[in-house]
Scaffold this active site. Structure first.
Site, mmCIF file in Angstrom:
data_model
loop_
_atom_site.group_PDB
_atom_site.id
_atom_site.type_symbol
_atom_site.label_atom_id
_atom_site.label_comp_id
_atom_site.label_asym_id
_atom_site.label_seq_id
_atom_site.Cartn_x
_atom_site.Cartn_y
_atom_site.Cartn_z
ATOM 1 N N GLY A 47 14.026 16.998 -21.191
ATOM 2 C CA GLY A 47 14.521 16.693 -22.609
ATOM 3 C C GLY A 47 14.676 18.063 -23.268
ATOM 4 N N CYS A 48 15.096 18.289 -24.643
ATOM 5 C CA CYS A 48 15.181 19.478 -25.323
ATOM 6 C C CYS A 48 14.371 20.584 -24.585
ATOM 7 C CB CYS A 48 15.247 19.280 -26.877
ATOM 8 S SG CYS A 48 15.600 20.635 -27.707
#
EC number: 1.8.4.11
Length: 216
Positions: A53-54
């Site tokens: 993810g981020c």
């Protein structure tokens, strides 16, 4: 011409990928938290790349693990050399947001890093992570040795059993060996949550314990 939204859920074909550039992005080569270099030979240390993810929150997860020498965020797994953040967000590079983890195998086992990886995100979500949607948020483990690759596959299978028992779907994590080229991200993104402690962190796990690395 395809719009940017067309690449949110599928990888670009070779003719669709952005060309990128030969020159690497400028990098301040000192880790803001531990003072170690972000780029180097790292003789005697091991390396792996994780996508979960981020990368802002993902990097913090790993720089807090004892035995990790340094971390850096970047782009990997795609086609565009030395891509920028905006290019990666377009979906037209094929890269995922990745964290380079350099670690001392005498101080932390690869199994412990895998456990941190699996428990820190939901690896069943495909081309997204929570509210962050796009191919750049896909789950990935890019291994630098055959032993890492074998361990990553075994850990995936073990964690899948736990997730299935808890009602989750199939793990979609991309596991590769050898690791693709890691392109360092812009300085602004390195150790982002150390610079901005209240900054965005969309990272969230499933709450399902991973049965590896407990005694490592």
């Amino acid at each position: 011409m395809l719009g940017i939204g067309a690449f949110k859920q599928r990888m670009p074909r070779p003719g669709e990928a952005l060309p990128g550039r030969e020159q690497a992005l400028p990098l301040h080569n000192t880790h803001l938290v531990n003072g170690h270099p972000l780029r180097g030979e790292f003789t005697g240390l091991a390396q792996v790349q994780f996508g979960l993810g981020c990368f802002w929150g993902a990097e913090r997860k790993f720089w807090n693990v004892p035995g990790v020498y340094t971390t850096a965020v970047g782009y990997a797994g795609g086609q565009t050399p030395n891509a920028t953040y905006s290019e990666v967000c377009s979906g037209q590079t094929g890269h995922t947001e990745a964290v380079l983890v350099v670690f001392d195998e005498q101080a932390v086992s690869f199994a412990q890093l895998l456990r941190t990886f699996w428990e820190s995100h939901d690896p069943t979500q495909g081309m997204q992570q929570g509210n962050d949607v796009g191919t750049q948020y896909r789950s990935a483990i890019y291994c630098t040795t055959q032993a890492q690759y074998d361990a990553a596959l075994a850990s995936r299978d073990a964690y899948q059993q736990q997730l299935t028992a808890s009602g989750y779907g199939d793990i979609t994590t991309e596991i590769r060996f050898p690791a693709p080229t890691f392109y360092y991200a812009e300085d602004d993104h390195q150790q982002y949550l150390a610079k901005h402690p209240n900054g965005y962190c969309g990272l969230g796990g499933t709450g399902v314990s991973c049965p590896i690395g407990l005694d490592a």
